[in-house]
Design a protein around this motif. Structure first.
Motif, PDB file in Angstrom:
ATOM      1  N   ALA A   1     -52.951  40.014  24.738  1.00  0.00           N
ATOM      2  CA  ALA A   1     -53.392  41.403  24.664  1.00  0.00           C
ATOM      3  C   ALA A   1     -54.158  41.666  23.377  1.00  0.00           C
ATOM      4  N   GLU A   2     -53.656  41.134  22.278  1.00  0.00           N
ATOM      5  CA  GLU A   2     -54.320  41.339  20.979  1.00  0.00           C
ATOM      6  C   GLU A   2     -55.667  40.619  20.934  1.00  0.00           C
ATOM      7  N   ALA A   3     -55.729  39.443  21.543  1.00  0.00           N
ATOM      8  CA  ALA A   3     -56.990  38.697  21.575  1.00  0.00           C
ATOM      9  C   ALA A   3     -58.033  39.440  22.402  1.00  0.00           C
ATOM     10  N   ALA A   4     -57.601  39.998  23.520  1.00  0.00           N
ATOM     11  CA  ALA A   4     -58.528  40.750  24.378  1.00  0.00           C
ATOM     12  C   ALA A   4     -59.049  41.986  23.653  1.00  0.00           C
ATOM     13  N   GLU A   5     -58.154  42.694  22.979  1.00  0.00           N
ATOM     14  CA  GLU A   5     -58.574  43.883  22.227  1.00  0.00           C
ATOM     15  C   GLU A   5     -59.526  43.512  21.098  1.00  0.00           C
ATOM     16  N   ALA A   6     -59.257  42.403  20.435  1.00  0.00           N
ATOM     17  CA  ALA A   6     -60.107  41.965  19.323  1.00  0.00           C
ATOM     18  C   ALA A   6     -61.517  41.633  19.800  1.00  0.00           C
ATOM     19  N   LYS A   7     -61.648  41.234  21.059  1.00  0.00           N
ATOM     20  CA  LYS A   7     -62.967  40.886  21.607  1.00  0.00           C
ATOM     21  C   LYS A   7     -63.582  42.038  22.397  1.00  0.00           C
ATOM     22  N   GLY A   8     -63.003  43.238  22.242  1.00  0.00           N
ATOM     23  CA  GLY A   8     -63.650  44.426  22.785  1.00  0.00           C
ATOM     24  C   GLY A   8     -63.075  45.000  24.056  1.00  0.00           C
ATOM     25  N   ALA A   9     -62.059  44.391  24.627  1.00  0.00           N
ATOM     26  CA  ALA A   9     -61.467  44.928  25.849  1.00  0.00           C
ATOM     27  C   ALA A   9     -60.756  46.249  25.562  1.00  0.00           C
ATOM     28  N   LYS A  10     -60.934  47.204  26.454  1.00  0.00           N
ATOM     29  CA  LYS A  10     -60.297  48.505  26.306  1.00  0.00           C
ATOM     30  C   LYS A  10     -59.310  48.719  27.456  1.00  0.00           C
ATOM     31  N   PHE A  11     -58.066  48.985  27.092  1.00  0.00           N
ATOM     32  CA  PHE A  11     -57.029  49.276  28.081  1.00  0.00           C
ATOM     33  C   PHE A  11     -55.917  50.022  27.374  1.00  0.00           C
ATOM     34  N   TYR A  12     -55.038  50.602  28.150  1.00  0.00           N
ATOM     35  CA  TYR A  12     -53.927  51.355  27.579  1.00  0.00           C
ATOM     36  C   TYR A  12     -52.610  50.608  27.745  1.00  0.00           C
ATOM     37  N   GLY A  13     -51.778  50.649  26.689  1.00  0.00           N
ATOM     38  CA  GLY A  13     -50.398  50.235  26.849  1.00  0.00           C
ATOM     39  C   GLY A  13     -49.678  51.246  27.719  1.00  0.00           C
ATOM     40  N   TRP A  14     -48.683  50.798  28.458  1.00  0.00           N
ATOM     41  CA  TRP A  14     -48.022  51.680  29.417  1.00  0.00           C
ATOM     42  C   TRP A  14     -46.505  51.673  29.203  1.00  0.00           C
ATOM     43  N   PRO A  15     -45.869  52.833  29.311  1.00  0.00           N
ATOM     44  CA  PRO A  15     -44.398  52.862  29.171  1.00  0.00           C
ATOM     45  C   PRO A  15     -43.732  52.009  30.250  1.00  0.00           C
ATOM     46  N   VAL A  16     -42.727  51.289  29.876  1.00  0.00           N
ATOM     47  CA  VAL A  16     -42.029  50.426  30.832  1.00  0.00           C
ATOM     48  C   VAL A  16     -41.070  51.273  31.665  1.00  0.00           C
ATOM     49  N   PRO A  17     -41.277  51.335  32.982  1.00  0.00           N
ATOM     50  CA  PRO A  17     -40.371  52.130  33.816  1.00  0.00           C
ATOM     51  C   PRO A  17     -38.998  51.489  33.923  1.00  0.00           C
ATOM     52  N   THR A  18     -38.006  52.283  34.250  1.00  0.00           N
ATOM     53  CA  THR A  18     -36.632  51.783  34.325  1.00  0.00           C
ATOM     54  C   THR A  18     -36.424  50.825  35.493  1.00  0.00           C
ATOM     55  N   ASN A  19     -37.270  50.939  36.519  1.00  0.00           N
ATOM     56  CA  ASN A  19     -37.070  50.115  37.713  1.00  0.00           C
ATOM     57  C   ASN A  19     -38.056  48.952  37.790  1.00  0.00           C
ATOM     58  N   MET A  20     -38.468  48.427  36.627  1.00  0.00           N
ATOM     59  CA  MET A  20     -39.385  47.287  36.608  1.00  0.00           C
ATOM     60  C   MET A  20     -38.790  46.118  37.388  1.00  0.00           C
TER      61      MET A  20
END
Length: 350
Positions: free
Chosen positions: A297-316
């Motif tokens: 995730a950090e590598a993708a962000e460092a190379k310009g990828a844009k996305f959001y972190g998401w809260p982990v639901p209780t029923n994963m």
């Protein structure tokens, strides 16, 4: 690699061109131009019946004013606990409708029919202190990227109608759901018991275009006043109509949604093939939820990828480990295969 939201994408060239053309002429204001009337008539064709259509600027306005139109004093509205109307609209639906939002649980971002029935039963019409049941709203596609089947919509509207409640559909990603199910707009709405639709265009290639569609025009008898009081009556309404004119021309809206969905399919397939990533749960729209190791995730962000972190639901289905992160990826009409492949290549290397 812009996967933060389909809101990040620009406007489709055909829509830009149509707006530019409209900007050079004079036309009647406040929704009274020939173009406004023509686009309203086009909605009748699309939904295979006479409907009442009102243009607004945002999805929050569409949802909030839709619910305001069917409000009851002391009323409550039922929606999924993770729905946009509860989680992401700053209480606007409550504010404009004067009704409380009551959450209903259910797997995969969808209201469970039995739980909806139980919730409605807890707010009888003579419940002076707790409030009374007034409306049901469902999101299609859902906030978790899933889509209600026609049978699932039927099950919810049947319960609502048995209790005398109108049903609203939040269709911010209406076109994506429609393209995925491969059914007609009528089949996914009024033929299933939907009374009011928030018809979204902004997430799917428009600049700023949302519509409220009433399948029973009688429900809209006071809506012109509701929209005006909410400051959503545009003097130059034709600039919203111009967007919808291009959007609905020759099936552009469905082709854009189909493209976004197919890009999400490519993303889902790629994520499922990598050791460093996995799909968090199954989705069928243009939203993908994935678990990545943090290094990827950090590598993708460092190379310009844009996305959001998401809260982990209780029923994963599978827990997210300490060295992992849950993210949301959203594709759009402007997403390319190269965007997908570049992102997957970075994740694979990570």
């Amino acid at each position: 690699m812009f996967f933060a939201s389909d809101n990040w994408a620009g406007a489709h060239p055909s829509i830009n061109e149509r707006l530019s053309k409209e900007s050079t002429r004079f036309a009647a204001a406040y929704g009274n131009s020939d173009l406004d009337k023509a686009v309203e008539a086009r909605f009748n064709e699309i939904f295979e019946r006479n409907v009442s259509v009102y243009f607004v600027s945002t999805g929050t306005a569409a949802n909030s004013l839709s619910l305001a139109s069917i409000a009851r004093v002391g009323g409550v509205t039922f929606s999924h606990s993770e729905a946009h109307v509860i989680e992401d609209e700053c209480g606007a639906p409550d504010f404009f409708s004067g009704m409380r939002m009551v959450p209903v649980e259910g797997e995969d971002g969808k209201m469970d029919p039995a739980r909806l029935a139980a919730r409605i039963a807890g707010f009888p019409q003579d419940s002076l202190h707790h409030g009374r049941a007034a409306a049901v709203t469902l999101t299609q596609a859902t906030e978790t990227g899933t889509i209600y089947s026609l049978d699932e919509i039927d099950a919810l509207t049947r319960i609502a109608k048995a209790n005398g409640l109108p049903v609203h559909m939040d269709g911010a990603r209406f076109a994506n759901a429609l393209a995925s199910l491969d059914v007609s707009p009528a089949e996914m709405t009024w033929k299933r018991g939907i009374d009011i639709l928030s018809f979204g265009g902004t997430k799917n290639g428009c600049w700023c275009a949302e519509a409220i569609v009433f399948f029973n025009p009688e429900l809209a008898k006071d809506f012109a006043f509701i929209r005006k009081r909410a400051a959503q009556l545009f003097s130059k309404t034709r600039f919203i109509s111009a967007q919808f004119d291009a959007y609905l021309q020759d099936g552009l809206w469905l082709s854009m949604a189909s493209h976004a969905n197919s890009m999400a399919d490519r993303l889902r397939a790629g994520i499922g093939s990598l050791n460093s990533t996995r799909l968090a749960w199954d989705t069928t729209s243009n939203e993908v939820f994935a678990v990545l190791n943090k290094a990827s995730a950090e590598a993708a962000e460092a190379k310009g990828a844009k996305f959001y972190g998401w809260p982990v639901p209780t029923n994963m289905p599978e827990p997210v480990k300490e060295d992992e992160t849950l993210i949301r990826l959203v594709t759009s009409f402007a997403t390319t295969e190269e965007d997908i492949d570049q992102f997957l290549s970075i994740c694979k290397a990570g």
